[in-house]
Design a protein around this motif. Structure first.
Motif, short mmCIF file in Angstrom:
data_model
loop_
_atom_site.label_atom_id
_atom_site.label_comp_id
_atom_site.label_asym_id
_atom_site.label_seq_id
_atom_site.Cartn_x
_atom_site.Cartn_y
_atom_site.Cartn_z
N VAL A 217 67.72 95.71 0.45
CA VAL A 217 68.59 95.71 -0.73
C VAL A 217 67.87 96.32 -1.92
O VAL A 217 68.45 97.10 -2.70
CB VAL A 217 69.05 94.27 -1.04
N LEU A 218 66.59 96.00 -2.08
CA LEU A 218 65.82 96.56 -3.20
C LEU A 218 65.71 98.07 -3.08
O LEU A 218 65.80 98.79 -4.10
CB LEU A 218 64.44 95.91 -3.21
N LEU A 219 65.50 98.57 -1.87
CA LEU A 219 65.43 100.03 -1.67
C LEU A 219 66.72 100.71 -2.09
O LEU A 219 66.71 101.73 -2.79
CB LEU A 219 65.13 100.31 -0.19
N VAL A 220 67.85 100.15 -1.66
CA VAL A 220 69.15 100.75 -2.01
C VAL A 220 69.35 100.73 -3.53
O VAL A 220 69.82 101.71 -4.13
CB VAL A 220 70.28 99.99 -1.29
N LEU A 221 68.99 99.63 -4.18
CA LEU A 221 69.14 99.54 -5.63
C LEU A 221 68.26 100.56 -6.35
O LEU A 221 68.68 101.20 -7.32
CB LEU A 221 68.81 98.12 -6.10
N LEU A 222 67.03 100.72 -5.87
CA LEU A 222 66.13 101.70 -6.49
C LEU A 222 66.65 103.13 -6.29
O LEU A 222 66.52 103.98 -7.18
CB LEU A 222 64.73 101.56 -5.90
N TRP A 223 67.22 103.41 -5.13
CA TRP A 223 67.80 104.73 -4.89
C TRP A 223 68.97 105.00 -5.84
O TRP A 223 69.09 106.08 -6.41
CB TRP A 223 68.28 104.83 -3.45
N PHE A 224 69.83 104.00 -6.01
CA PHE A 224 71.00 104.19 -6.85
C PHE A 224 70.63 104.36 -8.32
O PHE A 224 71.26 105.12 -9.04
CB PHE A 224 71.96 103.01 -6.70
N THR A 225 69.63 103.63 -8.77
CA THR A 225 69.30 103.62 -10.20
C THR A 225 68.21 104.61 -10.58
O THR A 225 67.88 104.71 -11.75
CB THR A 225 68.86 102.21 -10.61
N PHE B 241 70.28 110.53 -3.78
CA PHE B 241 70.96 109.46 -3.06
C PHE B 241 72.23 109.02 -3.78
O PHE B 241 73.27 108.82 -3.16
CB PHE B 241 70.01 108.27 -2.88
N ALA B 242 72.16 108.86 -5.10
CA ALA B 242 73.31 108.36 -5.85
C ALA B 242 74.46 109.36 -5.86
O ALA B 242 75.62 108.99 -5.66
CB ALA B 242 72.88 108.03 -7.29
N SER B 243 74.15 110.64 -6.11
CA SER B 243 75.22 111.64 -6.17
C SER B 243 75.86 111.84 -4.80
O SER B 243 77.08 112.00 -4.69
CB SER B 243 74.67 112.97 -6.70
N THR C 82 59.73 109.39 -2.64
CA THR C 82 58.70 108.49 -3.17
C THR C 82 59.12 107.04 -3.02
O THR C 82 58.35 106.17 -2.59
CB THR C 82 58.44 108.81 -4.66
N VAL C 83 60.37 106.75 -3.39
CA VAL C 83 60.89 105.38 -3.30
C VAL C 83 60.93 104.92 -1.84
O VAL C 83 60.55 103.78 -1.52
CB VAL C 83 62.29 105.30 -3.93
N ALA C 84 61.37 105.79 -0.93
CA ALA C 84 61.48 105.42 0.48
C ALA C 84 60.11 105.08 1.07
O ALA C 84 59.96 104.08 1.79
CB ALA C 84 62.13 106.55 1.27
N GLY D 63 67.92 107.23 -15.51
CA GLY D 63 67.47 106.26 -14.52
C GLY D 63 66.06 105.78 -14.82
O GLY D 63 65.38 106.29 -15.72
N TRP D 64 65.62 104.80 -14.03
CA TRP D 64 64.29 104.24 -14.27
C TRP D 64 63.19 105.29 -14.04
O TRP D 64 62.16 105.26 -14.72
CB TRP D 64 64.07 103.02 -13.38
#
Length: 648
Positions: free
Chosen positions: A371-379, A298-300, A404-406, A387-388
């Motif tokens: 917002v939390l989902l987007v932050l978790l995807w980015f980090t 997601f981040a790249s 997994t995050v989604a 990353g975490w």
């Protein structure tokens, strides 16, 4: 003869379904072997997808039938391709989008942005495009377009009506002045009996008791409401003004409709879950190059595609502004202008926003989870630092992915109540209060989830897998004047030799070497540009999902053969598959905009042709600038060097 041809045309889908398999049947019967059988399945599915003689999802199920029956793959292995990590990412992203739509959070965001930008034509178009693109990054392009177009039409209708009323008042004043001059009243005389309301009023002039002249105008608040006399004919000047106004707002309506549907397609390219072709690319890269070190996440993807999306959006806005609004900056941006009509149109948006009321508990929860989902995807795996997921879970193997995050965040929608829990209390009928429902329930998901896309994705992954299993391995499709040709890399061969199969002629490795040698001498940017043009042209006549599903395995194998970074051709072609701007049938947002009846095919073709070319150019500029730096596209990666693999 005409009757016969029209009858055949009506039954064309049945003819394609039954005759195409028979026409290409000589390939597996005459050539034989699993390679030819796999080629037969791929050609059949490609033709079915391009002609859409059957639903795309049903065509995507053909590998489940044909691969086991032709001895290419076992049924269990084929079925595993229909529920991969990329499919889970797709499901999780859609569940979040469904929750956003269900609680009208997307409408609140859209109206708030429009209230900020105002209703000046150019700024209004910019506001609609920016809002639609942002929404399309997270929810489906179709939903974004379907929500924004009615709002745009309502605002434009109010602007047009307000301008018509202003012109009517102006004509009334001119008629009144003419009446004054006819009764001998000086034009500069201050008449205290002249009254006008704020909007549309009855106008009464009293000349001191000698005569009274009344002009009938529609009234909404003050004054006497009198219907205009039906027998009064429209003057030539009034007719010219009306026609000019109608032409102006017809152009503005066309530009606004195109801006919304184009922005939806462009916005979907910015995130990995924004549109299905993006997920197909990730799935194909993971399938064809298992050791790619999660190069597409997601981040790249966001780091590469978001700046390109903003650039394309600005250029599209400028082009539509030039086509439908002209270059008059004062009229377009409203510099130094303040019309009552603008205030009324602004009031339409404000009233729609007021109807939503204040943000409820459920909307707040959906917004926080989003917002939390987007932050978790980015980090999770930002690239420039651990990353975490790497620190907590992925020390040895990539256990946790974007999928997994989604699924984690989307599952919370079925756990969190839609109202603040309260202990005790009674309802209006005196019964104890029931527990509030959760943010999402399965009935809503069942209704809104496009399950057909999962089957379509699975069909593409099954094709990619089927073309690389032992004795079939790698498929490269080349279209030549002699016919449709297929190339396979046989990993069971001790010398890792090439088996070349062609529908009409066969040239084996000598033909292959001669065909690929010119590609190595062509600059990579030229290869990428030409392939992007081909993809953008093809996607106008076929769905973007079918286009990417067919093209990406071919592009991957071609890149490996000429020692070019696979993403150098796969990444831009994936984005170009979403640049379907020219035809109403090219993509659902175009069809929705066309269905409103104000657009002609030529309108969309003229605007879309330029944007297609501009889109291909901007994508290739992005690819050769920050894209090359992000993905190291100037070198051939080790994980893509699959041709040197030998199997006993």
């Amino acid at each position: 003869m005409v009757v016969c041809l029209s009858g055949l045309w009506r039954y064309r889908n049945y003819l394609i379904i039954f005759f195409i398999p028979l026409l290409i049947l000589p390939l597996p019967l005459i050539v034989g072997g699993p390679e030819a059988s796999c080629g037969y399945v791929i050609i059949l599915m490609a033709l079915y997808w391009c002609t859409e003689c059957m639903p795309l999802a049903v065509t995507g199920l053909l590998p489940v039938i044909l691969f086991p029956m032709m001895g290419i793959m076992e049924s269990s292995e084929v079925c595993n391709q229909y529920m991969k990590d990329s499919n889970m990412l797709f499901v999780g992203g859609l569940l979040v989008a469904i929750a956003v739509e269900y609680w009208n959070l997307h409408k609140r965001i859209a109206l708030r942005v429009l209230l900020l930008v105002g209703v000046r034509p150019a700024l209004l178009m910019m506001g609609f495009m920016g809002t639609t693109a942002f929404l399309s990054m997270w929810i489906s392009n179709t939903a974004s377009t379907a929500m924004m177009l009615p709002i745009a039409n309502a605002v434009l209708k109010q602007l047009c009506d307000s301008e018509a009323q202003a012109e009517e008042r102006e004509m009334d004043l001119m008629a009144i002045r003419g009446a004054w001059t006819g009764t001998g009243i000086p034009k500069d005389q201050d008449n205290q009996a002249f009254e006008m309301g704020d909007k549309e009023k009855s106008i009464t002039i009293d000349d001191g008791g000698a005569a009274k002249y009344t002009k009938d105008v529609k009234s909404r608040e003050n004054g006497v409401k009198l219907e205009p006399e039906p027998e009064v004919e429209e003057s030539l000047e009034a007719r010219e003004r009306r026609l000019k106004r109608e032409a102006k707002y017809l152009n503005l309506d066309k530009g606004m409709s195109l801006s919304v549907c184009y922005a939806a397609s462009i916005g979907g390219t910015a995130t990995l879950t924004g549109t299905t072709p993006n997920l197909i690319l990730k799935g194909q890269v993971d399938e064809l190059f298992p050791g790619n070190e999660d190069i597409i996440n997601f981040a790249s993807w966001f780091g590469f595609s978001f700046p390109n999306m903003v650039l394309m959006l600005i250029i599209s806005w400028l082009w539509l502004q030039f086509m439908y609004l002209g270059c008059n900056m004062k009229k377009s941006f409203g510099c130094g202008m303040n019309k009552d009509g603008d205030k009324e149109a602004y009031g339409v948006i404000k009233n729609e926003y007021k109807k939503l009321g204040s943000m409820c508990f459920a909307e707040g929860c959906v917004l926080v989870l989003f917002v939390l989902l987007v932050l978790l995807w980015f980090t999770r795996e930002p690239g420039f630092m651990p990353g975490w997921a790497t620190v907590l879970f992925n020390k040895d193997r990539p256990y946790v992915t974007d999928g997994t995050v989604a699924i984690l965040m989307s599952t919370l929608f079925f756990m969190i109540p839609s109202q603040l829990p309260r202990c005790g209390g009674y309802s209006e009928d005196g019964k104890p209060l029931k527990a509030p429902p959760t943010l999402l329930n399965w009935d809503v998901v069942q209704e809104k989830m496009p399950w057909n896309i999962l089957l379509l994705l699975g069909g593409g992954f099954a094709l990619a897998r089927g073309s690389e299993v032992p004795s079939v391995c790698r498929l490269v499709s080349l279209s030549e004047s002699v016919g449709l040709c297929f190339l396979f890399l046989n990993k069971n061969d001790e010398n890792c030799g090439y088996v070349f199969l062609c529908v009409q002629v066969s040239g084996l490795s000598q033909w292959l070497g001669e065909s690929l040698a010119p590609l190595q001498s062509i600059p990579p940017f030229a290869i990428s540009f030409l392939l992007c043009l081909l993809t953008a042209t093809f996607t106008e006549c076929s769905s973007n999902v079918a286009t990417t599903t067919l093209f990406l395995p071919i592009l991957a194998s071609m890149a490996v053969a000429i020692k070019l970074h696979p993403l150098y051709v796969m990444l831009p072609c994936t984005i170009c598959a979403s640049l379907a701007f020219m035809l109403p049938v090219a993509t659902p947002p175009n069809a929705i905009a066309f269905s409103y009846g104000n657009l002609k095919v030529m309108d969309m073709a003229k605007a879309g042709f330029v944007l297609n070319i501009v889109g291909v150019i901007t994508i290739n500029v992005a690819l050769n600038t920050w894209g090359a730096a992000m993905f190291n596209l100037n070198t051939f990666p080790d994980w893509a060097n699959v041709t040197i693999i030998h199997t006993p």
